[in-house]
Motif scaffolding. Structure first.
Motif, short mmCIF file in Angstrom:
data_model
loop_
_atom_site.label_atom_id
_atom_site.label_comp_id
_atom_site.label_asym_id
_atom_site.label_seq_id
_atom_site.Cartn_x
_atom_site.Cartn_y
_atom_site.Cartn_z
N TYR A 168 0.81 -1.19 0.03
CA TYR A 168 -0.30 0.08 0.28
C TYR A 168 0.80 1.25 -0.09
N LEU A 169 0.58 2.10 -0.96
CA LEU A 169 1.53 3.21 -0.96
C LEU A 169 1.08 4.48 -0.60
N GLY A 170 -0.32 4.51 -0.04
CA GLY A 170 -0.97 5.59 0.62
C GLY A 170 -2.05 6.26 -0.18
N ASP A 171 -2.25 5.77 -1.41
CA ASP A 171 -3.19 6.30 -2.29
C ASP A 171 -4.71 5.29 -2.22
N THR A 172 -5.48 5.58 -1.46
CA THR A 172 -6.82 4.77 -1.11
C THR A 172 -7.68 4.65 -2.48
N SER A 173 -7.50 5.41 -3.43
CA SER A 173 -8.43 5.59 -4.48
C SER A 173 -8.81 4.31 -5.17
N ILE A 174 -7.73 3.53 -5.53
CA ILE A 174 -7.84 2.05 -6.21
C ILE A 174 -8.85 1.28 -5.20
N LEU A 175 -8.61 1.24 -3.86
CA LEU A 175 -9.16 0.48 -3.00
C LEU A 175 -10.71 0.95 -2.82
N HIS A 176 -10.99 2.16 -2.64
CA HIS A 176 -12.20 2.76 -2.42
C HIS A 176 -13.02 2.40 -3.59
#
Length: 169
Positions: free
Chosen positions: A124-132
């Protein structure tokens, strides 16, 4: 310019467009190493797949006949099938992996980092957009189920799967 002064740029992104744009911008700068995720980068650098999971308490590989049940939801890991009260649910491979993780015992809050590592097999590189985005698509499909489970957000931490409680009439 000596060989040791040529920069090496490493780009890790699951988005092909991001990687292509970076190559165009860095044209003639030096060597550019592109990969879709951290696992792929490790494999390129080491020549093998990563042996150790980032989270040692990760769910182990399942036996071929094992299924995950959560209330009336049944996830067949091997056959890549999901059923709610006996009716098939059409999920993408990513949605299936996400639901499998959320429904696997012990059902608990999955922090963003751990869920990302388990579903995408990368750090996880801190960008939650893919997960969201993946959770949003899964929620839409689960919402169509009468009394089906819901993916609940635990603000600032991650997600958990919960059964819908239907009030008595």
């Amino acid at each position: 310019m000596g060989r040791s002064s040529v920069p090496l740029v490493v780009c890790v992104s699951p988005d092909r467009q991001v990687r292509e744009n970076l190559v165009r911008r860095l044209d003639d700068l030096g060597a550019v190493l592109m990969c879709a995720d951290i696992g792929e980068l490790r494999a390129m650098l080491a020549g093998t797949l990563p042996a150790e999971p980032e989270f040692p308490d990760e769910i182990p590989a399942r036996s071929p006949s094992e299924k995950v049940s959560f209330g009336d939801l049944v996830v067949d890991v091997v056959q890549h099938q999901v059923a709610w009260r006996g009716h098939a649910l059409d999920l993408t491979r990513l949605e299936h992996r996400l639901l499998t993780r959320l429904a696997s015992p012990p059902v608990e809050v999955w922090p963003y980092e751990r869920l990302f590592a388990a579903v995408w097999d990368s750090a996880y590189l801190g960008d939650t957009s893919i997960l969201h985005s993946a959770v949003k698509r899964l929620r839409q499909k689960l919402r169509a189920l009468d009394g089906g489970p819901v993916v609940e957000t635990v603000r600032g931490i991650g997600y958990r799967l919960k059964l819908t409680v239907i009030p008595a009439a």
